[in-house]
Design a protein around this motif. Sequence first.
Motif, PDB file in Angstrom:
ATOM      1  N   LEU A   6      52.820  31.954  33.441  1.00 50.79           N
ATOM      2  CA  LEU A   6      51.961  32.708  32.530  1.00 50.79           C
ATOM      3  C   LEU A   6      51.219  31.737  31.605  1.00 50.79           C
ATOM      4  CD1 LEU A   6      51.789  35.784  32.410  1.00 50.79           C
ATOM      5  CD2 LEU A   6      53.256  35.715  30.400  1.00 50.79           C
ATOM      6  N   VAL A 467      60.503  43.187  52.772  1.00 48.38           N
ATOM      7  CA  VAL A 467      59.331  42.887  51.936  1.00 48.38           C
ATOM      8  C   VAL A 467      58.604  41.646  52.480  1.00 48.38           C
ATOM      9  CG1 VAL A 467      58.625  42.078  49.643  1.00 48.38           C
ATOM     10  CG2 VAL A 467      60.198  43.984  49.846  1.00 48.38           C
ATOM     11  N   PHE A 505      42.175  45.058  43.810  1.00 47.47           N
ATOM     12  CA  PHE A 505      42.728  44.115  42.843  1.00 47.47           C
ATOM     13  C   PHE A 505      44.013  44.657  42.208  1.00 47.47           C
ATOM     14  CE2 PHE A 505      43.077  43.036  38.306  1.00 47.47           C
ATOM     15  CZ  PHE A 505      43.543  41.730  38.462  1.00 47.47           C
ATOM     16  N   LEU A 506      43.956  45.906  41.769  1.00 41.88           N
ATOM     17  CA  LEU A 506      45.130  46.484  41.101  1.00 41.88           C
ATOM     18  C   LEU A 506      46.328  46.565  42.055  1.00 41.88           C
ATOM     19  CD1 LEU A 506      43.481  49.286  38.947  1.00 41.88           C
ATOM     20  CD2 LEU A 506      44.578  47.228  38.111  1.00 41.88           C
ATOM     21  N   PHE A 509      47.618  43.038  42.600  1.00 37.40           N
ATOM     22  CA  PHE A 509      48.246  42.545  41.373  1.00 37.40           C
ATOM     23  C   PHE A 509      49.642  43.147  41.198  1.00 37.40           C
ATOM     24  CE2 PHE A 509      49.399  42.787  36.949  1.00 37.40           C
ATOM     25  CZ  PHE A 509      49.109  41.527  36.473  1.00 37.40           C
ATOM     26  N   TRP A 510      49.730  44.460  41.397  1.00 39.78           N
ATOM     27  CA  TRP A 510      51.017  45.115  41.151  1.00 39.78           C
ATOM     28  C   TRP A 510      52.032  44.871  42.249  1.00 39.78           C
ATOM     29  CZ3 TRP A 510      52.719  45.891  36.641  1.00 39.78           C
ATOM     30  CH2 TRP A 510      51.808  46.073  35.598  1.00 39.78           C
ATOM     31  N   ALA A 513      53.302  41.644  41.054  1.00 35.36           N
ATOM     32  CA  ALA A 513      54.097  41.825  39.829  1.00 35.36           C
ATOM     33  C   ALA A 513      55.467  42.422  40.133  1.00 35.36           C
ATOM     34  CB  ALA A 513      53.345  42.702  38.846  1.00 35.36           C
ATOM     35  N   ILE A 514      55.532  43.316  41.093  1.00 30.85           N
ATOM     36  CA  ILE A 514      56.802  43.987  41.368  1.00 30.85           C
ATOM     37  C   ILE A 514      57.624  43.240  42.428  1.00 30.85           C
ATOM     38  CG2 ILE A 514      57.843  46.112  42.292  1.00 30.85           C
ATOM     39  CD1 ILE A 514      55.429  47.558  40.907  1.00 30.85           C
ATOM     40  N   PHE A 515      56.956  42.839  43.491  1.00 30.04           N
ATOM     41  CA  PHE A 515      57.714  42.236  44.597  1.00 30.04           C
ATOM     42  C   PHE A 515      57.762  40.712  44.550  1.00 30.04           C
ATOM     43  CE2 PHE A 515      56.331  46.404  46.214  1.00 30.04           C
ATOM     44  CZ  PHE A 515      57.577  46.944  46.469  1.00 30.04           C
ATOM     45  N   GLY A 516      57.088  40.114  43.598  1.00 28.85           N
ATOM     46  CA  GLY A 516      57.115  38.656  43.478  1.00 28.85           C
ATOM     47  C   GLY A 516      58.492  38.177  43.026  1.00 28.85           C
ATOM     48  N   TYR A 518      60.152  35.980  40.663  1.00 28.01           N
ATOM     49  CA  TYR A 518      59.911  35.215  39.433  1.00 28.01           C
ATOM     50  C   TYR A 518      60.723  35.851  38.318  1.00 28.01           C
ATOM     51  CZ  TYR A 518      56.988  39.162  38.081  1.00 28.01           C
ATOM     52  OH  TYR A 518      56.561  40.420  37.763  1.00 28.01           O
ATOM     53  N   GLY A 519      60.623  35.261  37.142  1.00 29.84           N
ATOM     54  CA  GLY A 519      61.286  35.841  35.978  1.00 29.84           C
ATOM     55  C   GLY A 519      62.690  35.303  35.764  1.00 29.84           C
TER      56      GLY A 519
END
Lengths: 532, 359
Positions: A6, A467, A505-506, A509-510, A513-516, A518-519
């Motif tokens: 980020l 996935v 794009f959305l 992106f999502w 964001a959900i299946f990536g 990371y974190g």
Amino acid sequence: MSYTSLGYMLFVACCLIFYYIFPKKHRWWVLLAASIGFYAIVCLKYISFVFVTAASTYAGGRILEAYAQKHKAYIKSQKGIWSKEERDLYKAKVSRRKKWITAAVLLLNFGILGFLKYYNFFADALNVLLNPLGGGLPELGLFLPLGISFYTFQSMGYIIDIYREKFPAERNFGKMLLFTSFFPQIVQGPISFYSDLSGKLYEGHDISFSNIKQGVLLITWGFFKKLVIADRLVNTVLTIPAEYEKHSGTVILITALFYAVQLYADFSGGIDISRGVSQLFGIDLAENFRRPYFSRNISEYWHRWHITLGAWLREYLFYPIAMSKLFQKFGRSLKKHFGMKISKVLPVSIASLITFIVVGIWHGAYWRYVGFGLWNGLIIMVSTLLEDKYAVWKKTLHIRDTNKLFILFQMFRTFLIVLVGYYFDIAPGFTAALKMMWLSVTDFHISELADPALLETLGVNFENLIVAAAAVAVVFVCSVIQENSRKTLRESICCQSFYVQAGVFLLLFWVVAIFGVYGPGTNPAEFVYMQF
Amino acid sequence: MKTVYLKRAFKLAAVGIAMVVLYFFFADLLKFNNSNSEMHVRNFYREPENSIDVGLIGASEMYADYSAPLAYQKYGFTSYNLCLAGTTGGVYRSMISEMLSRQAPQLLVIEVNGFLYREDELQDEAKLRQWIDNMEKNVRWADVIENRVEPGDRINYYFDLLKYHSNWENPKDLLTRQCDIDRNYSSEVSLCKSMGIRTQTNNEVTTGENKNKLTSLGESYLRETIDYCREQGLTNVLFFRAPHNKKLNKKTNQQLEDIITKSGYDYVNFEYISEDIGIDIKQDYFNKEHLNAFGCEKFTDYLGGYITENYDIDTSHTEKVDSLWAECVDYTVRVFDTLKERTLKEEGRYYREFSDMKW
């Protein structure tokens, strides 16, 4: 600050604001400040290495150019005074001195790269001989400055081009420093030619809605490949080969297949992010991948995989070797003994083999990478030498090059050859790579594929496998569409209505964001090519 | 030209709004830590403002051992268990501040177990998140993140989807949570004011001394909590130790008592008087740390009596508040009757206030 963090995205956003606020003429200063800032944040300890490369390249270029101009003028002034022999003699002397200057710059920069990257490798190899005699070289705790292979190759391409007098030397050190350290590409390329990149870097670009849209889309696509596919499989690729003796051939083969997917998704994803970020600034970076797994032969594969490294090596290594006096002499001597065909093909094949050994060594100071280069070089060499025979066989079997089944067969065959090469990448050593290949053939059991314990062994659960498979299918479908289209997929999307563009794009992106992967709780994997 | 730029700005704004809306949608959909604790926090915000006479802060002992509606039924004061599973003393200050932002309790009751965890447990991410991720997003929320979370991790709290996005792997848990939310919101306010009880008696009775220590971190959290209560001008604060099978060792108990009483607040260890309370170690626990419905009734009765005797609680409320609490009492009494009946049968199921009682 990884390209997928980020922090990096915020950094890029700030740079963009400053870039477009600055007067057009001075926008490259923002890129320079951002590039130095980025390097300082990520790798402050080694920033001096970038400055040394930029300074030596800048100085070398200026000296070469000044030297060439001075002597050209002198030769011109001697017109009518010198005989042709005298002029040629002087020219040869000038050319020799230019070579020495170029060699000095190349030696300094490749010397730094070589020492940091290969010292321990050669010390180990030499110690095999020296240790029995009671001597030996110490192992040094050397670290590679971020992106050193990439910026060294890029800068040295420039110095060779100046030697070849392809374009005038850069007069502004700041601009040379920017060319060496441009932040979106310094971590893992693409390796650009000065003639392609310099103009785009130094010219201030107007803000373009289309560039922003396409750049954002490309970055998101890169994130998709990296976070949804590559990082989902990386754990298997890192753990299984390290203890391959404990696993069956089936597991090893699946790991190699995972690696084929993971490496492509990781490297091409990273390049997409780099190219996307550059596009936000209006700068088009060179394409580095063109759907390599659709290649019909290994030569084509190397024209589609890591394209910029291939182009660099062709331009500055393969052609100089193949066109060298030594190789021409070798070709002539072959002609006398083996005829025209061999005299043409063999020197080129050997030049190609040498190039691929360099490709292997470029990847790292390990024998397994030498094996990787040898494997690819030998395959290309053999296929070049047997080209005529293939043509005869195809004619005999009535196989046309346009036959779709044959094309699929060629793609599959090429993929298998590439896959064998990957064993050298993932194995802990050269002999381990050979053993893993052996196990994949002799210890492969199809029944294991239905065993629920297989997933546990691979360290992937069923949900994640689904996935990953779905994401690979998406990349495959997009690649097929792209392969048959002149426009890039994102150009096609950006031509659609606002709702389609925003929807794509959305959605993308999502999904990321959900299946990536990371974190917190995950171990973010660095880009594979960052280590090279 | 101007129209083109306006159109683009409009489009960008539309995409931006869609992103924000989708963020909140997915962040809420995928959030899953402990739905019981989540509902305890959510329900706290549903209580009418300034309607709570006694605020209770603590971990799971509180919502297993004490029932606010039963205390109201007998003693007339309203109370709320702002208690989460395994919550640590590190967030008590934040919980008190949140309690005081909506309620003006005449007495604050704090269970001390949250200070007695090991240092790694005191900093456990899951325990922190049960509170931080479920509380309302306000200045106090940002404050607790700044104070309790390492700088590099804060971003994962500010944008909790970064943490919870991978919960798509557990669709069953997500569905359970949605059902819990659905059932929880079927009444105007929380009917049991936080509850978590298993319908069984303890089959692993352990006696002797609990060796928990007050670590330096635990002590700093305790002192921080005390200091905060004093800063807020709270005069009635009761720290206590709820009953457990193993009694807290004397040394730690003395340490707690010294720190708390020297600061001018009260401390009682109810473990040491659990026989007086009438708690039967074999019949009234559902495990070694939590009371079952029988034990809960006894302890609620005792604690309610203790509060009434020692603190001058004004139990007058508005008609609306009393009517809401009457509804809670009706429901909770029914729940406890059922729980006791099922405990006698050693059913062994865990019931939360939004569990389907199927009576």
